[in-house]
Scaffold this motif. Structure first.
Motif, PDB file in Angstrom:
ATOM      1  N   GLN A  47      16.958 -22.825   3.888  1.00 38.19           N
ATOM      2  CA  GLN A  47      17.888 -21.728   3.686  1.00 38.19           C
ATOM      3  C   GLN A  47      17.173 -20.404   3.893  1.00 38.19           C
ATOM      4  N   ALA A  48      17.882 -19.502   4.393  1.00 36.34           N
ATOM      5  CA  ALA A  48      17.312 -18.179   4.643  1.00 36.34           C
ATOM      6  C   ALA A  48      17.131 -17.436   3.327  1.00 36.34           C
ATOM      7  N   LEU A  49      15.984 -16.780   3.151  1.00 33.91           N
ATOM      8  CA  LEU A  49      15.697 -16.012   1.951  1.00 33.91           C
ATOM      9  C   LEU A  49      16.492 -14.714   1.963  1.00 33.91           C
ATOM     10  N   THR A  50      17.069 -14.432   0.800  1.00 38.37           N
ATOM     11  CA  THR A  50      17.857 -13.212   0.658  1.00 38.37           C
ATOM     12  C   THR A  50      17.021 -12.175  -0.073  1.00 38.37           C
ATOM     13  N   VAL A  51      16.762 -11.088   0.522  1.00 39.69           N
ATOM     14  CA  VAL A  51      15.964 -10.013  -0.062  1.00 39.69           C
ATOM     15  C   VAL A  51      16.907  -8.959  -0.611  1.00 39.69           C
ATOM     16  N   VAL A  52      16.803  -8.728  -1.918  1.00 36.69           N
ATOM     17  CA  VAL A  52      17.651  -7.738  -2.578  1.00 36.69           C
ATOM     18  C   VAL A  52      16.866  -6.440  -2.684  1.00 36.69           C
ATOM     19  N   SER A  53      17.391  -5.434  -2.128  1.00 36.40           N
ATOM     20  CA  SER A  53      16.723  -4.134  -2.164  1.00 36.40           C
ATOM     21  C   SER A  53      17.037  -3.429  -3.471  1.00 36.40           C
ATOM     22  N   GLY A  54      16.051  -2.751  -4.044  1.00 34.15           N
ATOM     23  CA  GLY A  54      16.224  -2.036  -5.299  1.00 34.15           C
ATOM     24  C   GLY A  54      15.432  -0.749  -5.281  1.00 34.15           C
ATOM     25  N   PRO A  55      15.439  -0.051  -6.404  1.00 36.77           N
ATOM     26  CA  PRO A  55      14.685   1.209  -6.448  1.00 36.77           C
ATOM     27  C   PRO A  55      13.188   0.950  -6.379  1.00 36.77           C
ATOM     28  N   ARG A  56      12.512   1.805  -5.743  1.00 35.88           N
ATOM     29  CA  ARG A  56      11.062   1.691  -5.593  1.00 35.88           C
ATOM     30  C   ARG A  56      10.379   2.492  -6.698  1.00 35.88           C
ATOM     31  N   ILE A  57       9.410   1.851  -7.330  1.00 36.42           N
ATOM     32  CA  ILE A  57       8.665   2.488  -8.415  1.00 36.42           C
ATOM     33  C   ILE A  57       7.204   2.556  -8.007  1.00 36.42           C
ATOM     34  N   ASP A  58       6.679   3.745  -7.971  1.00 33.39           N
ATOM     35  CA  ASP A  58       5.259   3.931  -7.683  1.00 33.39           C
ATOM     36  C   ASP A  58       4.475   3.718  -8.975  1.00 33.39           C
ATOM     37  N   LEU A  59       3.768   2.623  -9.037  1.00 30.98           N
ATOM     38  CA  LEU A  59       3.054   2.229 -10.252  1.00 30.98           C
ATOM     39  C   LEU A  59       1.565   2.190  -9.957  1.00 30.98           C
ATOM     40  N   SER A  60       0.834   3.064 -10.625  1.00 31.24           N
ATOM     41  CA  SER A  60      -0.615   3.066 -10.464  1.00 31.24           C
ATOM     42  C   SER A  60      -1.235   2.010 -11.371  1.00 31.24           C
ATOM     43  N   ILE A  61      -2.510   1.764 -11.170  1.00 34.68           N
ATOM     44  CA  ILE A  61      -3.176   0.752 -11.986  1.00 34.68           C
ATOM     45  C   ILE A  61      -3.311   1.209 -13.433  1.00 34.68           C
ATOM     46  N   GLN A  62      -3.416   2.530 -13.638  1.00 31.08           N
ATOM     47  CA  GLN A  62      -3.470   3.034 -15.012  1.00 31.08           C
ATOM     48  C   GLN A  62      -2.130   2.839 -15.716  1.00 31.08           C
ATOM     49  N   ASP A  63      -1.021   3.093 -14.983  1.00 29.78           N
ATOM     50  CA  ASP A  63       0.297   2.885 -15.581  1.00 29.78           C
ATOM     51  C   ASP A  63       0.540   1.410 -15.883  1.00 29.78           C
ATOM     52  N   ALA A  64       0.116   0.543 -14.980  1.00 29.41           N
ATOM     53  CA  ALA A  64       0.291  -0.894 -15.212  1.00 29.41           C
ATOM     54  C   ALA A  64      -0.506  -1.356 -16.423  1.00 29.41           C
ATOM     55  N   THR A  65      -1.720  -0.840 -16.559  1.00 26.62           N
ATOM     56  CA  THR A  65      -2.538  -1.213 -17.719  1.00 26.62           C
ATOM     57  C   THR A  65      -1.924  -0.711 -19.012  1.00 26.62           C
ATOM     58  N   GLN A  66      -1.401   0.524 -18.987  1.00 23.79           N
ATOM     59  CA  GLN A  66      -0.784   1.083 -20.188  1.00 23.79           C
ATOM     60  C   GLN A  66       0.456   0.295 -20.595  1.00 23.79           C
ATOM     61  N   ARG A  67       1.266  -0.098 -19.622  1.00 28.85           N
ATOM     62  CA  ARG A  67       2.452  -0.889 -19.940  1.00 28.85           C
ATOM     63  C   ARG A  67       2.071  -2.272 -20.453  1.00 28.85           C
ATOM     64  N   GLY A  68       1.026  -2.832 -19.886  1.00 31.46           N
ATOM     65  CA  GLY A  68       0.580  -4.136 -20.365  1.00 31.46           C
ATOM     66  C   GLY A  68       0.116  -4.096 -21.809  1.00 31.46           C
ATOM     67  N   LEU A  69      -0.547  -3.010 -22.199  1.00 31.68           N
ATOM     68  CA  LEU A  69      -0.994  -2.876 -23.588  1.00 31.68           C
ATOM     69  C   LEU A  69       0.171  -2.629 -24.534  1.00 31.68           C
ATOM     70  N   GLU A  70       1.183  -1.897 -24.069  1.00 31.60           N
ATOM     71  CA  GLU A  70       2.317  -1.586 -24.937  1.00 31.60           C
ATOM     72  C   GLU A  70       3.243  -2.784 -25.127  1.00 31.60           C
ATOM     73  N   LYS A  71       3.378  -3.630 -24.116  1.00 27.04           N
ATOM     74  CA  LYS A  71       4.322  -4.742 -24.179  1.00 27.04           C
ATOM     75  C   LYS A  71       3.698  -6.034 -24.709  1.00 27.04           C
ATOM     76  N   ASN A  72       2.417  -6.032 -24.967  1.00 27.02           N
ATOM     77  CA  ASN A  72       1.752  -7.251 -25.429  1.00 27.02           C
ATOM     78  C   ASN A  72       1.974  -7.419 -26.934  1.00 27.02           C
ATOM     79  N   ILE A  73       2.630  -8.510 -27.324  1.00 32.57           N
ATOM     80  CA  ILE A  73       2.925  -8.744 -28.746  1.00 32.57           C
ATOM     81  C   ILE A  73       1.657  -9.100 -29.515  1.00 32.57           C
ATOM     82  N   ASP A  74       0.738  -9.817 -28.873  1.00 27.99           N
ATOM     83  CA  ASP A  74      -0.500 -10.201 -29.564  1.00 27.99           C
ATOM     84  C   ASP A  74      -1.296  -8.971 -29.996  1.00 27.99           C
ATOM     85  N   ILE A  75      -1.289  -7.942 -29.164  1.00 27.24           N
ATOM     86  CA  ILE A  75      -2.013  -6.718 -29.526  1.00 27.24           C
ATOM     87  C   ILE A  75      -1.328  -6.022 -30.697  1.00 27.24           C
ATOM     88  N   SER A  76      -0.001  -6.013 -30.702  1.00 24.30           N
ATOM     89  CA  SER A  76       0.723  -5.384 -31.817  1.00 24.30           C
ATOM     90  C   SER A  76       0.421  -6.079 -33.139  1.00 24.30           C
TER      91      SER A  76
END
Length: 230
Positions: A47-76
């Motif tokens: 079957q042909a893959l369907t690609v759904v287009s969405g908003p583009r988010i420019d995410l730097s490695i610092q932003d990704a690290t910060q979100r990972g620390l905030e969303k981690n339940i074990d750290i909380s």
């Protein structure tokens, strides 16, 4: 001629038998192929893959690290654990803090004369006001403790034969208690304090380890995504 005809007649049955054997082998091969087709599953059509287009988010490695620390339940959870030890440690340290006490009392007493030598025939009223304060503390080393107390009272009497009216009485007391061997090196309170502080330090180290692991995993996932896109 007769010999040749005899040879031809003799080879005819052998040729017919050879043809029958070839037909049977072909039939068996055909049946085997049909059986294999029935056993093997039929692969679904791709079957042909369907690609759904969405908003583009420019995410730097610092932003990704910060979100990972905030969303981690074990750290909380790990951040709350060292704080719970603070209440236990403060409660144990309160045993070695100075204890300041104070008390004020005011009493009034009425007495009847009991004999004639008192020189009075009416009820005698006596009022006493007393104030006392003290300081006590358990010392950290040696299992010793000390206490200091001060008491001051004022007594007012209606007795005509009283030489001093009102009367003031004051007293100052001090004591130091030092057990001979019990609690000299350590006691249950000091041992519990040291154990709780070590447990708190261990939980803080575990928190730092969880944070470092989360940061490393987030960075690896970030670069894996970047390489996959490129």
């Amino acid at each position: 001629m007769t010999a040749v005809a005899g040879l031809m007649m003799a080879s005819a049955p052998a040729r017919a038998q050879q043809q029958k054997t070839d037909v049977d082998a072909a039939r068996v091969h055909e049946l085997v192929q049909q059986a294999l087709k029935q056993v093997q599953p039929v692969a679904p059509a791709p079957q042909a893959l369907t690609v759904v287009s969405g908003p583009r988010i420019d995410l730097s490695i610092q932003d990704a690290t910060q979100r990972g620390l905030e969303k981690n339940i074990d750290i909380s959870v790990a951040r709350l654990t060292p704080r719970t030890w603070d209440f236990t440690i403060v409660g144990l340290e309160a045993n070695y803090r100075p204890n300041l006490t104070s008390l004020f009392s005011n009493t009034s007493r009425s007495t009847f004369p009991t004999n004639q030598t008192q020189g009075i025939s009416t009820i005698t009223k006596t009022g006493t006001a007393q104030w006392q304060g003290g300081l006590a503390q358990n010392l950290w080393w040696g299992g010793s403790s000390y206490s200091v107390g001060f008491v001051n009272s004022r007594q007012n009497s209606a007795n005509a034969f009283a030489t001093r009216n009102p009367q003031y009485n004051s007293s100052l007391t001090a004591s130091l208690t030092q057990p001979l061997l019990r609690g000299f090196r350590t006691d249950s309170t000091r041992t519990a304090l040291l154990t709780d502080r070590l447990s708190q330090s261990n939980d803080e180290i575990a928190l730092q380890s969880t944070i470092a692991t989360t940061v490393a995993n987030t960075r690896n996932a970030y670069w894996d995504l970047v390489f996959a896109i490129q």
